[in-house]
Design a protein around this motif. Structure first.
Motif, PDB file in Angstrom:
ATOM      1  N   UNK A 137      27.855  30.491  37.395  1.00  0.00           N
ATOM      2  CA  UNK A 137      29.033  29.825  36.837  1.00  0.00           C
ATOM      3  C   UNK A 137      28.662  28.904  35.670  1.00  0.00           C
ATOM      4  N   UNK A 138      27.513  28.278  35.744  1.00  0.00           N
ATOM      5  CA  UNK A 138      27.066  27.450  34.617  1.00  0.00           C
ATOM      6  C   UNK A 138      26.766  28.348  33.418  1.00  0.00           C
ATOM      7  N   UNK A 139      26.120  29.480  33.669  1.00  0.00           N
ATOM      8  CA  UNK A 139      25.798  30.420  32.589  1.00  0.00           C
ATOM      9  C   UNK A 139      27.062  30.935  31.899  1.00  0.00           C
ATOM     10  N   UNK A 140      28.114  31.136  32.683  1.00  0.00           N
ATOM     11  CA  UNK A 140      29.374  31.647  32.140  1.00  0.00           C
ATOM     12  C   UNK A 140      30.105  30.562  31.363  1.00  0.00           C
ATOM     13  N   UNK A 163      36.605  31.583  41.786  1.00  0.00           N
ATOM     14  CA  UNK A 163      35.767  32.241  42.778  1.00  0.00           C
ATOM     15  C   UNK A 163      35.862  33.753  42.679  1.00  0.00           C
ATOM     16  N   UNK A 164      37.031  34.280  42.376  1.00  0.00           N
ATOM     17  CA  UNK A 164      37.179  35.736  42.265  1.00  0.00           C
ATOM     18  C   UNK A 164      36.258  36.289  41.189  1.00  0.00           C
ATOM     19  N   UNK A 223      32.652  36.192  42.494  1.00  0.00           N
ATOM     20  CA  UNK A 223      32.368  37.156  43.550  1.00  0.00           C
ATOM     21  C   UNK A 223      32.390  38.591  43.027  1.00  0.00           C
ATOM     22  N   UNK A 224      33.255  38.906  42.098  1.00  0.00           N
ATOM     23  CA  UNK A 224      33.260  40.251  41.499  1.00  0.00           C
ATOM     24  C   UNK A 224      31.904  40.505  40.833  1.00  0.00           C
ATOM     25  N   UNK A 225      31.418  39.525  40.097  1.00  0.00           N
ATOM     26  CA  UNK A 225      30.125  39.682  39.421  1.00  0.00           C
ATOM     27  C   UNK A 225      28.971  39.771  40.414  1.00  0.00           C
ATOM     28  N   UNK A 269      44.541  29.613  46.185  1.00  0.00           N
ATOM     29  CA  UNK A 269      43.397  30.084  45.405  1.00  0.00           C
ATOM     30  C   UNK A 269      43.816  31.229  44.506  1.00  0.00           C
ATOM     31  N   UNK A 270      43.247  31.258  43.347  1.00  0.00           N
ATOM     32  CA  UNK A 270      43.518  32.300  42.352  1.00  0.00           C
ATOM     33  C   UNK A 270      43.088  33.664  42.903  1.00  0.00           C
ATOM     34  N   UNK A 271      44.041  34.600  42.964  1.00  0.00           N
ATOM     35  CA  UNK A 271      43.820  35.983  43.408  1.00  0.00           C
ATOM     36  C   UNK A 271      43.175  36.048  44.802  1.00  0.00           C
ATOM     37  N   UNK A 272      43.698  35.225  45.703  1.00  0.00           N
ATOM     38  CA  UNK A 272      43.126  35.097  47.038  1.00  0.00           C
ATOM     39  C   UNK A 272      43.133  36.420  47.811  1.00  0.00           C
TER      40      UNK A 272
END
Length: 189
Positions: free
Chosen positions: A75-78, A84-85, A88-90, A115-118
């Motif tokens: 997440x820092x790299x992004x 979270x979705x 987790x997809x990545x 949550x977004x796209x729970x």
């Protein structure tokens, strides 16, 4: 199939509660490791009190001495807001032979419907709920409950104590305490 726990958060600063939760869940569910994933910019909070590099460095100091805990900087790299979705997809793309267990406190269990796209997310990860003072582990979403010792400590409480010039000894690992003092973090924020 590998079994990996995920503990995401701002870690602003990381404290003993984070590590107790990670260890209790790791042992209860017999996970091979717990990956700590610090967010660059939290989607559900105001911006972090310290920059991502400082939060990463504090976590890295503690995790370097624990073989079962690892730092994952996805997440820092992004950068930017991290949902979270997306994480987790990545992670599922990178580690298709891994079963993930996303560890959340009771406050986040109650917030799961928001949550977004729970609905998609619950297909990618097993949620693990741990108790937190003042919250219940009640949700319509499937969660695995893990009992942990109740340690009522939070990053915001630690920041408040620092600003009030109160001791944080034993609330954070010694390496984090030293880092905070050396860098003057959370003073007059």
């Amino acid at each position: 199939m590998k079994r990996i726990g995920i503990l995401g958060g701002t870690f602003d600063p990381p404290h003993i509660g984070h590590f107790i939760i990670a260890e209790e869940v790791r042992t209860a569910l017999q996970l091979e490791a717990v990956w700590f994933i610090p967010t660059y910019e939290p989607p559900h909070k105001h911006e972090a009190a310290t920059d991502a590099v400082s939060r990463w460095e504090m976590l890295n100091l503690v995790l370097a001495n624990h073989a079962s805990f690892q730092l994952n900087t996805i997440e820092i790299d992004r950068s930017g807001k991290s949902y979270t979705i997306d994480t987790m997809v990545e992670l599922k793309k990178r580690y298709p032979e891994t079963e993930f267990y996303f560890i959340i406190g009771a406050d986040m269990v109650e917030y799961l419907p928001n949550w977004y796209r729970i609905d998609e997310l619950q297909e990618l990860v097993n949620f693990v709920g741990v108790k937190r003072a003042g919250y219940q582990l009640e949700t319509t979403y499937p969660i695995i409950q893990v009992e942990i010792p109740m340690v009522d400590v939070s990053s915001s409480m630690i920041r408040d104590r620092i600003m009030a010039n109160q001791s944080i000894k034993y609330l954070v690992p010694e390496t984090v305490h030293t880092y905070i003092k050396e860098h003057g973090l959370y003073e007059n924020k």
